[in-house]
Write an enzyme that holds these catalytic residues in place. Structure first.
Site, short mmCIF file in Angstrom:
data_model
loop_
_atom_site.label_atom_id
_atom_site.label_comp_id
_atom_site.label_asym_id
_atom_site.label_seq_id
_atom_site.Cartn_x
_atom_site.Cartn_y
_atom_site.Cartn_z
N ASP A 93 0.82 -1.22 0.00
CA ASP A 93 0.00 0.00 0.00
C ASP A 93 0.85 1.26 0.00
OD1 ASP A 93 -2.71 -0.48 -0.14
OD2 ASP A 93 -2.97 -0.70 2.03
N GLU A 189 -13.97 -2.44 -2.08
CA GLU A 189 -14.26 -2.68 -0.66
C GLU A 189 -15.67 -2.23 -0.29
OE1 GLU A 189 -11.18 -1.34 1.99
OE2 GLU A 189 -12.38 -1.77 3.77
O1 KIV Z 1 -4.89 -2.03 4.13
C1 KIV Z 1 -5.49 -3.06 3.83
O2 KIV Z 1 -5.36 -4.10 4.48
C2 KIV Z 1 -6.41 -3.01 2.70
C3 KIV Z 1 -7.43 -4.09 2.61
C4 KIV Z 1 -8.48 -3.85 3.62
C5 KIV Z 1 -7.96 -4.25 1.25
O3 KIV Z 1 -6.37 -2.11 1.92
#
Ligand code: KIV
Length: 272
Positions: A93, A189
């Site tokens: 991310d 989501e």
């Molecule tokens: O940060 C995370 O774990 C996510 C998931 C909830 C898809 O983005």
């Protein structure tokens, strides 16, 4: 002469493998992980995709939201996950405000890939110009639509998105924009199952659902939620897999089996 590794001996899954799974209708399994031990356990169980999510802010750091997470945190946890050398495809991310300009996005994505060894980066929201720029630099991107945890203070709560026709239509058109901008995957989501199905059918890239119904091309959940470890409550779309398992490894295998066999998510984990 340069020797390239033979494709037959290639260890880790690639985006081509995930696309092929969508095409043949095989569900893609994904869980979050933040360290080498869980990365190895997930990999041994046969997970296809590992997400080093900024959910680590909540489940590892004990914060109320994902907003305090820093690029350094994701780099560190991605290093831990990739240290186990998993066969699974690794997505990391980009945290809050780390992709507000194309240049910042590229610099931070480069850290996740060069230092963390992620194979793809994920970013939230409708930012086709950022995706376009990253893809032009050779950085593979996963989009994230529906409930956007980094925008929680604008959304006002962890609520189902796209319930009305106008908001559902907007999410569909945003998804198409992200695909056109060059995204290779999409996380969707907390939306009604019918919307999840519609988007998975309209997009040629794999759509990985979390609370988006069984007809998405794959499923992702937060690992700590399915193992019932947590500082916050488990969302309705998740499931405690440790309850009927005698070990963590068995719980994870059961999750993978249920996703592959379309037994998860069932109606109790789905929004109508
Ligand atoms: O940060 C995370 O774990 C996510 C998931 C909830 C898809 O983005």
């Amino acid at each position: 002469m340069t020797q390239y590794p033979s494709q037959e001996n290639k260890k880790s899954l690639s985006i081509i493998d995930l696309q092929a799974m969508k095409q043949r209708g095989e569900k893609i399994t994904c869980l979050t992980a933040y360290d080498a031990s869980f990365s190895a356990v997930l990999d041994h169980a046969g997970i296809d995709l590992i997400l080093v999510g900024d959910s680590l802010g909540m489940v590892i750091q004990g914060k109320d939201t994902t907003i305090p997470v820093r690029v350094d945190d994701i780099v560190y946890h991605t290093q831990c996950v990739t240290q186990a050398n998993p066969r699974a495809f690794i997505v990391a991310d980009l945290p809050f405000l780390s992709y507000s300009t194309p240049e910042a996005a590229a610099q931070n994505a480069a850290r996740l890939m060069q230092q963390g060894l992620a194979q793809m980066v994920k970013l939230e929201g409708t930012k086709p110009e950022i995706i376009n720029f990253l893809v032009a630099q050779g950085i593979p991107v996963c989009g994230h639509l529906g409930l956007l945890p980094q925008s929680i203070n604008q959304l006002g709560g962890y609520l189902v998105q796209g319930k009305e026709k106008s908001t559902a239509d907007k999410i569909i058109s945003d998804a198409l924009k992200l695909e056109q901008a060059g995204a290779s995957l999409l996380v969707l989501e907390c939306v009604p199952a019918v919307l999840g199905k519609n988007i998975a059918n309209q997009l040629s890239i794999p759509v990985i659902g979390i609370g988006a119904g069984v007809d998405c091309d794959g499923q992702v959940l937060v690992l700590y939620d399915i193992l019932d470890i947590g500082v916050s409550h488990r969302p309705r779309f998740s499931k405690n897999y440790l309850q009927n398992a005698s070990s963590v490894a068995e719980a994870i295998s059961n999750y993978i089996k249920e996703v592959k066999q379309l037994r998860f998510p069932s109606s109790e984990h789905t929004y109508q």
